[in-house]
Design a protein around this motif. Structure first.
Motif, PDB file in Angstrom:
ATOM      1  N   LEU A  70       0.808  -1.221   0.000  1.00 54.40           N
ATOM      2  CA  LEU A  70       0.000   0.000   0.000  1.00 54.40           C
ATOM      3  C   LEU A  70       0.845   1.276   0.000  1.00 54.40           C
ATOM      4  N   GLY A  71       2.173   1.137   0.085  1.00 52.92           N
ATOM      5  CA  GLY A  71       3.051   2.303   0.081  1.00 52.92           C
ATOM      6  C   GLY A  71       3.007   3.095   1.373  1.00 52.92           C
ATOM      7  N   GLN A  72       2.686   2.435   2.473  1.00 56.31           N
ATOM      8  CA  GLN A  72       2.610   3.105   3.772  1.00 56.31           C
ATOM      9  C   GLN A  72       3.991   3.135   4.431  1.00 56.31           C
ATOM     10  N   PRO A  73       4.148   3.963   5.453  1.00 53.39           N
ATOM     11  CA  PRO A  73       5.414   3.963   6.196  1.00 53.39           C
ATOM     12  C   PRO A  73       5.679   2.576   6.803  1.00 53.39           C
ATOM     13  N   PRO A  74       6.933   2.160   6.855  1.00 57.20           N
ATOM     14  CA  PRO A  74       7.253   0.783   7.266  1.00 57.20           C
ATOM     15  C   PRO A  74       7.323   0.580   8.777  1.00 57.20           C
ATOM     16  N   SER A  75       6.268   0.894   9.495  1.00 53.80           N
ATOM     17  CA  SER A  75       6.303   0.737  10.953  1.00 53.80           C
ATOM     18  C   SER A  75       6.370  -0.743  11.364  1.00 53.80           C
ATOM     19  N   ALA A  76       5.666  -1.617  10.656  1.00 56.19           N
ATOM     20  CA  ALA A  76       5.718  -3.046  10.986  1.00 56.19           C
ATOM     21  C   ALA A  76       7.084  -3.620  10.640  1.00 56.19           C
ATOM     22  N   ALA A  77       7.694  -3.145   9.565  1.00 55.77           N
ATOM     23  CA  ALA A  77       9.037  -3.612   9.213  1.00 55.77           C
ATOM     24  C   ALA A  77      10.040  -3.196  10.283  1.00 55.77           C
ATOM     25  N   ARG A  78       9.858  -2.006  10.838  1.00 54.61           N
ATOM     26  CA  ARG A  78      10.743  -1.562  11.929  1.00 54.61           C
ATOM     27  C   ARG A  78      10.533  -2.427  13.173  1.00 54.61           C
ATOM     28  N   ALA A  79       9.267  -2.718  13.489  1.00 54.21           N
ATOM     29  CA  ALA A  79       8.974  -3.579  14.642  1.00 54.21           C
ATOM     30  C   ALA A  79       9.537  -4.981  14.410  1.00 54.21           C
ATOM     31  N   LEU A  80       9.452  -5.470  13.183  1.00 50.76           N
ATOM     32  CA  LEU A  80      10.022  -6.776  12.844  1.00 50.76           C
ATOM     33  C   LEU A  80      11.535  -6.749  13.036  1.00 50.76           C
ATOM     34  N   PHE A  81      12.165  -5.668  12.612  1.00 49.57           N
ATOM     35  CA  PHE A  81      13.614  -5.527  12.801  1.00 49.57           C
ATOM     36  C   PHE A  81      13.967  -5.538  14.283  1.00 49.57           C
ATOM     37  N   ARG A  82      13.199  -4.821  15.092  1.00 48.03           N
ATOM     38  CA  ARG A  82      13.468  -4.794  16.536  1.00 48.03           C
ATOM     39  C   ARG A  82      13.329  -6.187  17.151  1.00 48.03           C
ATOM     40  N   LEU A  83      12.323  -6.943  16.716  1.00 46.62           N
ATOM     41  CA  LEU A  83      12.132  -8.309  17.202  1.00 46.62           C
ATOM     42  C   LEU A  83      13.313  -9.190  16.798  1.00 46.62           C
ATOM     43  N   LEU A  84      13.748  -9.062  15.545  1.00 41.22           N
ATOM     44  CA  LEU A  84      14.889  -9.853  15.071  1.00 41.22           C
ATOM     45  C   LEU A  84      16.170  -9.464  15.799  1.00 41.22           C
ATOM     46  N   ARG A  85      16.337  -8.177  16.075  1.00 42.48           N
ATOM     47  CA  ARG A  85      17.532  -7.729  16.804  1.00 42.48           C
ATOM     48  C   ARG A  85      17.530  -8.283  18.224  1.00 42.48           C
ATOM     49  N   ALA A  86      16.358  -8.331  18.859  1.00 39.37           N
ATOM     50  CA  ALA A  86      16.279  -8.916  20.207  1.00 39.37           C
ATOM     51  C   ALA A  86      16.630 -10.404  20.162  1.00 39.37           C
ATOM     52  N   LEU A  87      16.156 -11.104  19.142  1.00 44.77           N
ATOM     53  CA  LEU A  87      16.520 -12.520  18.986  1.00 44.77           C
ATOM     54  C   LEU A  87      18.025 -12.669  18.780  1.00 44.77           C
ATOM     55  N   ASP A  88      18.590 -11.772  17.965  1.00 46.25           N
ATOM     56  CA  ASP A  88      20.025 -11.838  17.665  1.00 46.25           C
ATOM     57  C   ASP A  88      20.859 -11.528  18.893  1.00 46.25           C
ATOM     58  N   GLU A  89      20.384 -10.648  19.758  1.00 47.51           N
ATOM     59  CA  GLU A  89      21.127 -10.328  20.974  1.00 47.51           C
ATOM     60  C   GLU A  89      21.134 -11.508  21.931  1.00 47.51           C
ATOM     61  N   ALA A  90      20.037 -12.257  21.968  1.00 41.84           N
ATOM     62  CA  ALA A  90      19.975 -13.433  22.837  1.00 41.84           C
ATOM     63  C   ALA A  90      20.929 -14.514  22.337  1.00 41.84           C
ATOM     64  N   GLU A  91      20.893 -14.744  21.037  1.00 35.22           N
ATOM     65  CA  GLU A  91      21.781 -15.707  20.383  1.00 35.22           C
ATOM     66  C   GLU A  91      21.845 -15.301  18.922  1.00 35.22           C
ATOM     67  N   PRO A  92      23.055 -15.220  18.338  1.00 37.27           N
ATOM     68  CA  PRO A  92      23.147 -14.742  16.953  1.00 37.27           C
ATOM     69  C   PRO A  92      22.245 -15.513  15.991  1.00 37.27           C
ATOM     70  N   LEU A  93      21.606 -14.763  15.119  1.00 33.66           N
ATOM     71  CA  LEU A  93      20.748 -15.366  14.097  1.00 33.66           C
ATOM     72  C   LEU A  93      21.612 -16.168  13.117  1.00 33.66           C
ATOM     73  N   PRO A  94      21.029 -17.198  12.516  1.00 35.53           N
ATOM     74  CA  PRO A  94      21.777 -17.933  11.491  1.00 35.53           C
ATOM     75  C   PRO A  94      21.946 -17.063  10.242  1.00 35.53           C
ATOM     76  N   PRO A  95      22.827 -17.454   9.365  1.00 34.37           N
ATOM     77  CA  PRO A  95      22.969 -16.668   8.120  1.00 34.37           C
ATOM     78  C   PRO A  95      21.658 -16.619   7.351  1.00 34.37           C
ATOM     79  N   VAL A  96      21.466 -15.544   6.625  1.00 33.88           N
ATOM     80  CA  VAL A  96      20.248 -15.363   5.849  1.00 33.88           C
ATOM     81  C   VAL A  96      20.263 -16.349   4.681  1.00 33.88           C
ATOM     82  N   PRO A  97      19.148 -17.060   4.454  1.00 30.79           N
ATOM     83  CA  PRO A  97      19.111 -17.985   3.314  1.00 30.79           C
ATOM     84  C   PRO A  97      19.179 -17.214   2.006  1.00 30.79           C
TER      85      PRO A  97
END
Length: 182
Positions: free
Chosen positions: A153-180
């Protein structure tokens, strides 16, 4: 015979001496190191093993605004540094740079996962969940769906930012695997 001994003595002296060019290169390297120290934040500078006099001169160099005077102060800081071994200082700076590269790599890994999740959707979520069982799949799916909708819809990426924050929290707990591969 005496002449030969004098020649031997002068050859052995020149073999152990450092050339003027080499001394100049070392002096320039020390000035570069001094510039790096002056550019450090006060918090990082406190972690560098420096004697009090050198630390005071670095603070003076920071306060100087005149270009020529600043350059002269850097030369003086470098002169003070040449009297001691700079290896501990270089090691501390290298560790700061290593930490910064690690943080950057983590950011890129999280961004890559976010992009892959938004582009691929459920297959990417399944791939991440296979490797990281501690991930909240329901929250991931919700954020991915919202990010896809926002993109569409071309809206501001607020959910993408929240997704990034969630992924960063996961990565801080234990590094994420390489991106497929996409």
């Amino acid at each position: 015979m005496v002449l030969d001994k004098e020649n031997e003595h002068s050859l052995s002296d020149s073999a152990g001496a450092v050339s003027k060019s080499q001394r100049k290169r070392e002096a320039l390297e020390t000035v570069k190191l001094a510039k790096r120290l002056v550019a450090l934040s006060p918090a990082l500078l406190e972690q560098v093993p420096l004697d009090r006099a050198l630390r005071d001169e670095i603070e003076r160099a920071r306060a100087i605004r005149s270009h020529v005077a600043h350059k002269r102060q850097l030369q003086y800081v470098a002169k003070l540094m040449r009297r001691d071994d700079t290896a501990p200082i270089e090691a501390a700076l290298a560790s700061f740079e290593f930490e910064a590269r690690q943080i950057t790599a983590r950011q890129h890994r999280c961004e890559g996962w976010r992009d892959a999740l938004v582009e691929q959707g459920d297959p990417a979520i399944g791939g991440l969940f296979e490797q990281r069982r501690d991930a909240d799949v329901q929250a991931l799916r919700q954020l991915v769906r919202n990010a896809q909708r926002e993109t569409r819809l071309g809206q501001p990426p607020s959910a993408a930012r929240a997704l990034f924050r969630l992924l960063r929290a996961l990565d801080e707990a234990e590094p994420l695997p390489p991106v497929p591969n996409r």
